[in-house]
Design an enzyme around this catalytic site. Structure first.
Site, PDB file in Angstrom:
ATOM      1  N   GLU A   1       3.518  19.381  10.101  1.00 24.73           N
ATOM      2  CA  GLU A   1       4.821  18.740   9.925  1.00 24.73           C
ATOM      3  C   GLU A   1       5.025  17.509  10.805  1.00 24.73           C
ATOM      4  OE1 GLU A   1       4.893  22.088  12.760  1.00 24.73           O
ATOM      5  OE2 GLU A   1       4.541  21.972  10.626  1.00 24.73           O
TER       6      GLU A   1
ATOM      7  N   ASP B   1      -3.480 -18.558   0.964  1.00 30.47           N
ATOM      8  CA  ASP B   1      -2.171 -19.121   1.315  1.00 30.47           C
ATOM      9  C   ASP B   1      -1.539 -19.956   0.212  1.00 30.47           C
ATOM     10  OD1 ASP B   1      -3.834 -21.273   1.299  1.00 30.47           O
ATOM     11  OD2 ASP B   1      -3.529 -21.854   3.388  1.00 30.47           O
TER      12      ASP B   1
ATOM     13  N   ASP C   1     -10.663 -17.478   0.995  1.00 26.27           N
ATOM     14  CA  ASP C   1     -10.935 -18.818   0.506  1.00 26.27           C
ATOM     15  C   ASP C   1     -11.749 -19.564   1.562  1.00 26.27           C
ATOM     16  OD1 ASP C   1      -9.030 -19.144   2.441  1.00 26.27           O
ATOM     17  OD2 ASP C   1      -7.718 -20.438   1.280  1.00 26.27           O
TER      18      ASP C   1
ATOM     19  N   ASP D   1      -3.492 -17.974  -5.021  1.00 25.33           N
ATOM     20  CA  ASP D   1      -3.959 -16.749  -4.368  1.00 25.33           C
ATOM     21  C   ASP D   1      -3.023 -15.562  -4.599  1.00 25.33           C
ATOM     22  OD1 ASP D   1      -6.257 -17.932  -3.033  1.00 25.33           O
ATOM     23  OD2 ASP D   1      -4.814 -18.975  -1.774  1.00 25.33           O
TER      24      ASP D   1
ATOM     25  N   ASN E   1       4.347  26.907  17.202  1.00 23.00           N
ATOM     26  CA  ASN E   1       4.092  25.694  16.439  1.00 23.00           C
ATOM     27  C   ASN E   1       4.828  24.499  17.035  1.00 23.00           C
ATOM     28  OD1 ASN E   1       2.524  24.933  14.133  1.00 23.00           O
ATOM     29  ND2 ASN E   1       4.427  24.436  13.079  1.00 23.00           N
TER      30      ASN E   1
ATOM     31  N   ASP F   1       3.121  21.138  18.443  1.00 20.51           N
ATOM     32  CA  ASP F   1       3.501  19.818  17.915  1.00 20.51           C
ATOM     33  C   ASP F   1       3.869  18.857  19.042  1.00 20.51           C
ATOM     34  OD1 ASP F   1       3.062  20.556  15.322  1.00 20.51           O
ATOM     35  OD2 ASP F   1       5.133  21.109  14.909  1.00 20.51           O
TER      36      ASP F   1
ATOM     37  N   ASN G   1      -5.541  29.860  12.504  1.00 17.99           N
ATOM     38  CA  ASN G   1      -4.495  30.817  12.872  1.00 17.99           C
ATOM     39  C   ASN G   1      -4.050  31.659  11.685  1.00 17.99           C
ATOM     40  OD1 ASN G   1      -4.423  30.253  15.547  1.00 17.99           O
ATOM     41  ND2 ASN G   1      -2.564  29.023  15.505  1.00 17.99           N
TER      42      ASN G   1
END
Length: 664
Positions: A97, A406, A139, A410, A499, A503, A474
């Site tokens: 998470e 540029d 280019d 392109d 947990n 984390d 686990n």
């Protein structure tokens, strides 16, 4: 774009006069095809594809594992509601998470680092794509070259530098009042910088340039009243109107062998990547009228020629070599001709393995073009859609493609690639289509971006693999324990608390050090690689979890519902310590603490979490969580178990790297 008798919509007319025939309007114009190509559905990048694949993998594991946990506990213990809560907590435990925060944190950190390198990141996930590119399309003008035409040769008929050739060219460019092109400006700059010649003439008249004659002339008069016509233009046109040639100050009639020698000299200059123009002159009578016209451009004396080159940027060759060392292949996509591009590539050290032009590309289908792409370095005389086609096919071949450009031409390629790179002074549509904007058009910045991108990806994949494998291990332990224990291996609140601590211990990963070996090659998200890692490394932790179960069950007699709090506490301590230790074990392919050390932030945070976890059973919150103080003798077993776990993972890493030729 090769047609000389058409004007495309969007073209600015600077001088001259013409009668035009409208061939297409609105959506039927060529410019509109560029606009239409930008309206296509958003192209999915390698980052987005990778995240989708990883998400599907984790969902598959969850769908497979969670029902098993629910059914085993519900059936064996006949407590279906508790089993439901427990299985939901297992599902949360299996989910990484923190992945959104770790990914965003890494990308934001990378954006800040790139901002210090004068690079603006418009879209965060492009930083990952920056590091993942294995092909950079760029280019030529302004990227590999200085975007500044300079005079490099001013030769007479013999091919020897001749100041008189340069001086006549200077007078022509100086006195003309029409639009001064890049070559005119180059002549004036070069002459004034190197010779500072003061002209002694005044202009009488001029014959402006036009595309039919492909030349222009000025008529000048010196202080003695002598008039001279000085003409410069394309070599073919200059030879057409020249009857004589100046050799060592003497004038000779141009014969076939002399004309052939001039053409050979010009061809050699072209092969060196130069654009060449000819210079000629003609002495005019003092008493003739001043009504000059194009018809006066005849019987000229050919004096010599000038060669122009847009020189390569300093250091660009070293940067490209470094990109090659980091596994990035460079391909040149340009509207220029092949000879000039070949020369630039030669000068900066790019090994050219092949070259094709836009007209040839238009004659073959995608399948044939794909066969050529791998071994082709130069793509010349390309249209905007040709560039986008090359990028699209390279991506279809499994490459992560970066494109640097540029201009308006392109824009389609910038939209099509995985990471589009433009510059601050580029066209608005190019900057809008790009995800990264360089404040300086330098390839060295690209190299730094590639390195930063790879460091960021390495730290992201570290988190994913250490979390996925640890969580899978686990859950695997929970499935085994659930089948044999007369109580839940751990309460739902305990799993969630564990947990949470795990984390928090990983928050510092975006700041972790990265081994040099992990950034030498392009890397990308791979669900298959993560899946293999989970299956090979995850169950190893279950072995030591089972040893912990046996120690608690038989040595500390935590083998009944009445003593389950002791069991829960013992497994919580061993589990959180092993999970935190795995951060240091998996973050590097080397031996942790000896061959490779984590960043001090990682060391401090993981140490703090481990100390806090040891303190929890003896604190006031132990009752809320269902923990109890545990005998001190248990920690001897924990030290032995963790030592065995440490060396097992070390050997498992060596085997995994040998078998799959990679680690992170």
């Amino acid at each position: 774009s090769d047609l000389s008798n058409i004007v495309l919509m969007g073209t600015n007319v600077l001088s001259g006069a013409a009668t035009g025939i409208v061939l297409g309007t609105g959506k039927h114009t060529f410019l509109n095809t560029i606009s239409e190509s930008l309206k296509n559905t958003k192209i999915e990048t390698s980052f987005e594809k990778g995240i989708d694949d990883i998400s599907r993998l984790l969902i598959k594991f969850m769908i497979f594992m969670v029902p098993i946990v629910f059914l085993i506990n519900g059936y064996l213990k006949d407590a279906w509601f508790e089993s439901l809560l427990f299985s939901l907590s297992v599902a949360i435990g299996l989910t990484p998470e923190m992945l959104p925060m770790i990914v965003t944190g890494n990308l934001t950190k990378g954006a800040i680092e790139l901002s210090k390198k004068k690079t603006i990141v418009k879209k965060l996930d492009s930083i990952h794509n920056f590091g993942a590119i294995n092909i950079l399309c760029t280019d030529k003008t302004g990227t590999l070259t200085q975007d500044k035409v300079t005079v490099v040769k001013y030769l007479n008929f013999k091919g020897i530098d001749d100041d008189n050739v340069l001086y006549l060219a200077y007078l022509n460019s100086y006195f003309q009042t029409g639009l001064k092109n890049l070559m005119d400006r180059a002549i004036l700059e070069f002459e004034e910088e190197h010779y500072s010649i003061k002209n002694k003439y005044k202009k009488i008249d001029e014959l402006p340039f036009d595309f039919e004659r492909r030349r222009m002339s000025v008529i000048v008069e010196d202080s003695d009243g002598n008039r001279t016509m000085i003409t410069k233009g394309a070599i073919e046109e200059m030879l057409y109107i020249s009857n004589f040639v100046e050799i060592d100050g003497q004038v000779f009639e141009i014969k076939d062998e002399i004309e052939e020698k001039i053409k050979i000299l010009v061809s050699n200059l072209n092969e060196d990547g130069m654009r060449v123009i000819g210079i000629g002159k003609k002495t005019l009578p003092k008493d003739r009228d001043l009504n000059f016209s194009n018809k006066d451009e005849n019987s000229l004396t050919f004096v010599g020629m000038l060669g122009f080159l847009d020189p390569p940027k300093e250091g660009v060759g070293d940067t490209l070599k470094s990109l090659y060392q980091y596994g990035v292949d460079v391909k040149i996509l340009t509207g220029d001709n092949e000879l000039v591009t070949q020369k630039i590539c030669k000068d900066i050290g790019i090994e050219v393995t092949g070259a094709i032009d836009g007209s040839y590309m238009e004659a073959i289908d995608d399948l044939e073009l794909k066969k050529l792409l791998k071994d082709t370095t130069i793509f010349c005389k390309l249209s905007p859609l040709d560039k986008a086609r090359v990028v699209r096919l390279l991506k279809e071949m499994g490459n992560t493609v970066g494109y640097m450009g540029d201009g308006i031409n392109d824009a389609p390629a910038l939209r099509q690639c995985d990471v589009g790179i433009s510059v601050e002074n580029g066209m608005d549509i190019a900057k809008e289509s790009a995800q990264i904007i360089l404040l300086e058009k330098e390839l060295s910045v690209l190299l730094e971006g590639v390195i930063i991108g790879r460091k960021i990806f390495t730290n992201m994949i570290k988190y994913l693999k250490m979390t996925a494998s640890s969580n899978f291990g686990n859950v695997f332990s929970v499935v085994l324990a659930s089948a044999f224990l007369p109580f839940l291996p751990m309460l739902p609140i305990q799993i969630l608390f564990q947990n949470l601590l795990y984390d928090i211990s990983q928050i510092s990963i975006p700041w972790d050090n990265v081994d040099t070996e992990d950034i030498l090659k392009p890397k990308n998200w791979s669900a298959e690689s993560v899946g293999k890692f989970m299956v090979y490394i995850g169950p190893l932790s279950s072995i030591f979890d089972i040893i912990t179960f046996l120690v608690m069950f038989y040595i500390f007699k935590a083998n009944s519902p009445a003593t389950q709090a002791l069991f829960h506490t013992g497994w919580f301590i061993e589990s959180i310590l092993s999970q935190t230790l795995i951060i240091h074990l998996i973050r590097t392919r080397k031996i942790p603490f000896i061959e490779s050390n984590a960043n001090i932030k990682v060391i401090l945070l993981t140490s703090t979490i481990m100390i806090f976890a040891l303190f929890v059973p003896y604190s006031k919150i132990n009752g809320t969580l269902g923990f109890i103080p545990i005998p001190i003798s248990y920690f001897i077993w924990v030290i032995l178990i963790l030592t065995g776990y440490f060396f097992t993972i070390i050997f498992a890493k060596k085997y995994f790297i040998k078998k799959f030729k990679s680690w992170l």
